[in-house]
Design an enzyme around this catalytic site. Structure first.
Site, PDB file in Angstrom:
ATOM      1  N   HIS B  42       0.815  -1.225   0.000  1.00  0.00           N
ATOM      2  CA  HIS B  42       0.000   0.000   0.000  1.00  0.00           C
ATOM      3  C   HIS B  42       0.846   1.271   0.000  1.00  0.00           C
ATOM      4  CE1 HIS B  42       0.156  -0.033   4.583  1.00  0.00           C
ATOM      5  NE2 HIS B  42       0.231   1.258   4.361  1.00  0.00           N
ATOM      6  N   ASP B  71      -0.134  -7.464   1.398  1.00  0.00           N
ATOM      7  CA  ASP B  71       0.348  -6.095   1.589  1.00  0.00           C
ATOM      8  C   ASP B  71       1.874  -6.028   1.663  1.00  0.00           C
ATOM      9  OD1 ASP B  71       0.369  -3.384   1.777  1.00  0.00           O
ATOM     10  OD2 ASP B  71      -0.850  -3.248   3.593  1.00  0.00           O
ATOM     11  N   SER B 150       4.478   2.742   7.774  1.00  0.00           N
ATOM     12  CA  SER B 150       4.105   1.606   6.927  1.00  0.00           C
ATOM     13  C   SER B 150       5.281   1.105   6.103  1.00  0.00           C
ATOM     14  CB  SER B 150       2.981   2.008   5.974  1.00  0.00           C
ATOM     15  OG  SER B 150       1.759   1.955   6.639  1.00  0.00           O
TER      16      SER B 150
END
Lengths: 304, 190
Positions: B42, B71, B150
């Site tokens: 992502h 992911d 992230s």
């Protein structure tokens, strides 16, 4: 090298592993289970707020087995609920003394969700203080607040020291933003009463009162000797205060020998093990000092 | 002199951590092997990414694999020149063990956050997240993350990477177990 940190990390993991042998998962609400502590053999303690039903309660033990539990009682005042399970199924929690905690002490919060391993959170004690009356009416022997995150499902689980001792039960419901822990002694005190009768009895006078200061003239009168007291605003019929002959307008200046200047002092007295005890009441009625004996009643359960 | 801190292990790990830059957002990545970076899927869009190295130099990278379901993304970054991270299977860790994360939360470069292992596995019933995400195997950490973390590494006390920081649910930091990267990049470059 980070050898010391690794050693500390191992110690924390050891503490989690040892303390978790007495931590169960409590299924007493829809979906998300909460946590509980096997406090005495056959007795699991958790938070009242997470026990949403009185029946069909189950607990999952550290070995993964899911067994049925019976609700022994609750004390919403201190956010405690007590469950009974068959004895001899798992280790009993090793209790420590939370009175030694000071801000900065490192602590763990433990929980269990279903048949998985223990869940842990780590933080520090943020603030400690003496007796604390919660908004729900009960009294904690000690206020312990920490920066621990009580993640969903961790409520009812223990606060654990780095040497694996249980210091209390973490409640998500008693205060925010800091996590509040119900200390060992408060749990013990409530547990004795809940196991004996299913609830915690609180003292009751049946009178409403507010602080009042005496005028300078009044204070100089013989036998008064107090700056002020608590003026009685109403008396419930047949309540302990009424039976002791107290009337609206009386000013209570001392209870059991302790001067009374604020209603909190009365509530503090009533929070202890006091139901059925006789208290000597010093009061001022019509400008004269008088005495009365008052037999403390039990607060009606609908009023809690 | 106490060594009860993450500084040494973190200093070392930082040297393998990069910033993944898109027009309006920032993510984190770390060096998996020779000129290879791992991050979250992502964090990347399209097949090209701009990568900022710890010393500020920029490199251009290409997305080799982007697995949206897990992911995870693997990037080829020519001229990366950073050493690969050391890894550890999170299944070997116990709840309560000290962990730290390196990332760029809200753009703060190479920021460290520290905490402990909360648990390993799916999230309990009742966590506020889609069932399909809840049921995945996660490294769950009691540790503060923010957007920008992230794709960054979650490491044990010795700086060995155990997971890729991916999302925050109910305040809990969730990382994809590092072992899931291995099935995406095989064989691993030295």
């Amino acid at each position: 090298m980070s050898a010391t940190l690794s050693a500390f990390s191992d110690q924390l993991a050891d503490a989690v592993e040892h303390a978790a042998t007495s931590v169960v998962s409590v299924h007493a609400r829809p979906r998300l289970p909460s946590s509980g502590v096997h406090w005495r053999d056959g007795v699991v303690v958790t938070t009242d707020g997470t026990v949403r039903r009185d029946q069909d309660i189950e607990v999952t033990l550290p070995d993964g087995s899911r067994i049925s539990a019976q609700l022994a009682g609750r004390d919403p005042g201190t956010d405690l609920a007590v469950l009974r399970i068959p004895p001899g199924r798992l280790a009993v929690a090793k209790l420590g003394d939370p009175a030694a905690l000071r801000p900065g002490h490192l602590v763990l919060a433990l929980g269990r969700a279903g048949d998985r391993g223990p869940r842990a959170a780590f933080g520090a004690v943020s603030a400690t203080a003496g007796k604390w009356r919660c908004w729900k009416g009960g009294e904690l022997d000690l206020s312990i607040q920490s920066d621990l995150t009580v993640y969903p499902g961790l409520g009812g689980g223990p606060l654990v020291s780095p040497d694996a001792l249980v210091l209390g039960l973490n409640s998500g419901a008693l205060s925010r933003p800091l996590a509040t822990t119900i200390p060992v002694h408060t749990v013990e005190r409530a547990l004795d009463q809940i196991l004996a009768k299913g609830y915690v009895a609180r003292g009751w006078l049946g009178a409403a009162m507010q602080p009042v200061r005496f005028s300078a003239a009044m204070r100089t009168r013989p036998g008064i000797g107090h700056e002020g007291g608590l003026v009685i605003l109403s008396v419930e019929p047949n309540a302990p205060a009424a039976l002791a002959g107290l009337m609206v307008g009386d000013v209570i200046v001392a209870l059991d020998g302790h001067p009374t200047t604020h209603p909190d002092q009365v509530l503090e007295l009533l929070a202890g093990d006091i139901v059925g005890r006789s208290l000597s009441v010093e009061l001022v009625r019509g400008g004269k000092s008088e005495r009365a004996d008052l037999l403390v009643g039990e607060r009606p359960r609908t009023a809690r | 002199m106490s060594t009860l801190f993450h500084a040494l292990a973190a200093d070392r790990l930082k040297e393998s951590v990069v910033e993944i830059r898109l027009e309006s957002s920032v993510g984190t990545g770390f060096t998996w092997g020779f000129d290879v970076v791992v991050t979250n899927a992502h964090v990347v869009r399209g097949d090209r990414v701009e990568v900022r190295l710890p010393d500020g130099q920029m490199r251009s990278g290409r997305v080799r694999v982007a697995d949206r379901a897990r992911d995870l993304a693997v990037l080829d970054v020519p001229g990366l020149g950073l050493s690969a991270v050391r890894c550890r299977d999170p299944a070997l860790l116990r709840p309560g063990e000290a962990l730290f994360a390196i990332g760029h939360p809200l753009g703060v470069r190479h920021a460290l956050s520290s905490g402990v292992l909360h648990g390993l596995g799916p999230l309990p019933d009742g966590y506020p997240v889609a069932a399909e995400l809840r049921r995945r195997i996660w490294v769950q950490a009691d540790l503060r993350l923010a957007p920008g973390n992230s794709g960054g590494p979650l490491a044990d006390a010795q700086g060995r990477v155990i997971g890729i920081n991916t999302m925050i649910v109910g305040g809990l930091a969730l990382a994809v177990p590092i072992v899931e990267v291995e099935s995406l990049v095989r064989p691993r470059a030295a």
